[in-house]
Design a protein around this motif. Sequence first.
Motif, PDB file in Angstrom:
ATOM      1  N   ASP A 141       0.830  -1.214   0.000  1.00  0.00           N
ATOM      2  CA  ASP A 141       0.000   0.000   0.000  1.00  0.00           C
ATOM      3  C   ASP A 141       0.865   1.265   0.000  1.00  0.00           C
ATOM      4  O   ASP A 141       0.552   2.249  -0.683  1.00  0.00           O
ATOM      5  N   GLU A 172       2.351   1.724  -3.378  1.00  0.00           N
ATOM      6  CA  GLU A 172       1.340   2.251  -4.298  1.00  0.00           C
ATOM      7  C   GLU A 172       1.120   3.742  -4.079  1.00  0.00           C
ATOM      8  O   GLU A 172       0.937   4.506  -5.041  1.00  0.00           O
ATOM      9  N   SER A 173       1.174   4.189  -2.834  1.00  0.00           N
ATOM     10  CA  SER A 173       1.012   5.612  -2.534  1.00  0.00           C
ATOM     11  C   SER A 173       2.157   6.424  -3.136  1.00  0.00           C
ATOM     12  O   SER A 173       1.933   7.498  -3.738  1.00  0.00           O
TER      13      SER A 173
END
Length: 249
Positions: A146, A149-150
């Motif tokens: 995550d 992805e950020s």
Amino acid sequence: MAGAFALRLVPRLAAAPPGRGKGVGGGSTHAAGSRALVPKKPKKEHHLWIRKETAGSGKKALRLIDAVSKLPNEREAIYGALDKWSAFEPEFPIISAAKALVMLKRQRKWLRIIQVTKWLMSKGQVLTWTTYDTLLLALFMDGRVDEAESIWNTVIETHTRSVPKRLFSRMILMYDIRQRPDKILEVFADMEELGVRPDEDTARWIGSAFVAFGQEEKEKYVLEKYLKKWKYIHFNGERVRVRRDGPLA
């Protein structure tokens, strides 16, 4: 006879070519037969503030790794050690920091890579595509998809058309391993929009993502568009070039 010959030579010897050999008061500036003066080239200027930090950068990189290797996984401790590591440098040790990241990558110390890279980013240093690629890999290997992805979203929104192919491939491989075909197709859509051509491995991962959604015709389209028409195989003990859709393929 000799006197007449001498008289004929006198004017020739006495006459000087116009515009040559005239000094102050009409005198000759240099002796006859001497070489013409060649102007010296200007000396190359050396600026003390332009300096390439190469000497000793490997040792500095090792000192960075030693400074953080035995510390607890606390941001204050890591950042404090890194601040001390760079405190007495006249210029920020960019080359040493980049070499340290390469060493940490070889040692597969993903958490330390994340910590060092984020410290560098907080200083506004070493913000290269290699740094971003190493950070995305480290986040993936550390199970922080995550967060990767950020960072990817920030990169693609900030730089858009300058993002290199390898970062797209990094994200697609990460999503392929995580079995996220929906995310693969999102990244592929950005590649198509920006005109980034995937390599052959990435094209196969994209094709597999289409197959996961039952879109085999789009897989065929991607492979036909991005796979090279020729490939190399071993035939009769030799490496030969053949057409991918030929009888030997």
